[in-house]
Scaffold this motif. Structure first.
Motif, mmCIF file in Angstrom:
data_model
loop_
_atom_site.group_PDB
_atom_site.id
_atom_site.type_symbol
_atom_site.label_atom_id
_atom_site.label_comp_id
_atom_site.label_asym_id
_atom_site.label_seq_id
_atom_site.Cartn_x
_atom_site.Cartn_y
_atom_site.Cartn_z
ATOM 1 N N UNK A 1 -69.514 -54.608 -4.518
ATOM 2 C CA UNK A 1 -68.492 -55.295 -5.315
ATOM 3 C C UNK A 1 -67.378 -54.325 -5.713
ATOM 4 N N UNK A 2 -67.779 -53.106 -6.050
ATOM 5 C CA UNK A 2 -66.801 -52.079 -6.429
ATOM 6 C C UNK A 2 -65.881 -51.759 -5.242
ATOM 7 N N UNK A 3 -66.475 -51.581 -4.071
ATOM 8 C CA UNK A 3 -65.678 -51.230 -2.890
ATOM 9 C C UNK A 3 -64.768 -52.376 -2.452
ATOM 10 N N UNK A 4 -65.161 -53.609 -2.802
ATOM 11 C CA UNK A 4 -64.367 -54.780 -2.438
ATOM 12 C C UNK A 4 -63.316 -55.152 -3.491
ATOM 13 N N UNK A 5 -63.225 -54.304 -4.530
ATOM 14 C CA UNK A 5 -62.183 -54.504 -5.533
ATOM 15 C C UNK A 5 -62.472 -55.579 -6.560
ATOM 16 N N UNK A 6 -63.765 -55.869 -6.778
ATOM 17 C CA UNK A 6 -64.133 -56.945 -7.707
ATOM 18 C C UNK A 6 -64.522 -56.448 -9.091
#
Length: 251
Positions: free
Chosen positions: A87-92
Motif C-alpha cells: 500500500x505504501x509503494x502504491x501511494x495509498x
C-alpha cells in the motif's frame, strides 16, 4: 461573587467545547488476530487522548482489496508487513508512517483440555478428523500454518482434513464450536497474562514459519486526521506495549 461564578461557568463551558472540538474519531481496519488487544487499548486511548477509535475486524488480504476500492479506513493494522508495504509503494498511505506494532505467535489449539500436547505431537499422530486454518491467501496466520505443515512434512497427510476460515477469527470459531478438533490460531486469541485461557495448545516455535511481523500505517484518508496520528503514536507507547505483550505478542 455571582459574576465570578458566571465567568467560571463560561470558562468551563468553553474548555469543554474546545476539547470536544479537538476530539476526533479514527476509522481503523484491524487484522482479526488483534481484536482483543485493540479493544483493550481503545478504552485507554479514548481516556488518554479524547479521540475515539472505531474498529472493523477482518483478514488482511480482504482489507487490502477494500482499501483499494475506497473503503473509509484511516489507519490499517495488518497481520503482516508485506501488505502495508505494498500500500505504501502504491501511494495509498502517509509517507513514513509505517512501523511494526507487534510480532505474532502461532498456536495449535483445541477447545478440549489435554487434547493438544505441549510439543504438537497430536499433529503427527493424525488421529483427528478436522484441522482448522485461516485462508492462507488472505490471512498471514493461515499462510504461517501451511508453512508449519510443510516443515513437518505433513501437508499431504492432513490436506483432506483441513477446513478453512475466511480469517483467523473464523478459524478459531470452527474449533471453539467443535466443528474441528483442533486448529492453527493466533496465540493472542487464546492467551492472556502468561497462560492459555481455555482448552489446550502448542505454542508453535517461530523457526517453523516466516516471522509474522504486523505493520501499521496511516492511510491517505487519515493523513489530515489528528486522531489517526495520535493512535499511531499511542501504539508505540508504553501503555499499548504492555497490553500487546500481555496477549503473547513480541515487540
Amino acid at each position: 461573587m455571582i459574576h465570578r461564578m458566571s465567568r467560571l461557568v463560561v470558562a468551563l463551558s468553553a474548555s469543554i467545547a474546545l476539547s470536544s472540538a479537538l476530539a476526533e474519531e479514527v476509522q481503523v481496519a484491524v487484522a482479526a488476530n488483534f481484536t482483543a488487544p485493540i479493544q483493550a487499548i481503545a478504552s485507554d486511548f479514548e481516556k488518554d487522548t479524547g479521540h475515539k477509535l472505531v474498529a472493523a475486524f477482518g483478514a488482511t488480504g480482504q482489507f487490502y482489496t477494500q482499501i483499494k476500492n475506497g473503503a473509509p479506513f484511516e489507519v490499517f493494522l495488518a497481520a503482516d508487513d508485506s501488505t502495508p508495504a505494498k500500500l505504501e509503494s502504491e501511494g495509498d498511505s502517509l509517507a513514513g508512517s509505517r512501523f511494526t506494532y507487534a510480532v505474532g505467535t502461532l498456536a495449535l489449539w483445541s477447545a478440549k483440555d489435554g487434547y493438544v500436547d505441549a510439543k504438537g505431537e497430536v499433529l503427527k499422530k493424525n488421529q483427528f478428523k478436522h484441522l482448522s486454518i485461516a485462508n492462507p491467501k488472505a490471512a498471514p496466520y493461515g499462510l504461517a500454518a501451511t508453512q508449519v505443515l510443510e516443515k513437518l512434512n505433513l501437508s499431504k497427510a492432513v490436506a483432506p482434513k483441513i477446513v478453512e476460515g475466511q480469517n483467523i477469527t473464523q478459524a478459531l470459531q470452527f474449533v471453539a464450536s467443535g466443528n474441528a478438533e483442533l486448529g492453527f490460531v493466533a496465540l493472542s486469541q487464546v492467551y492472556k497474562d502468561g497462560k492459555i485461557t481455555s482448552g489446550s495448545a502448542w505454542i508453535v516455535p517461530a523457526e517453523l514459519h516466516d516471522p509474522i511481523k504486523q505493520d501499521a500505517l496511516i492511510l491517505n484518508k487519515g493523513k489530515d486526521n489528528p486522531a489517526a496520528k495520535a493512535l499511531v503514536e499511542y501504539l508505540r507507547g508504553p501503555k499499548a506495549a504492555a497490553v500487546i505483550k500481555s496477549y503473547g505478542y513480541q515487540l
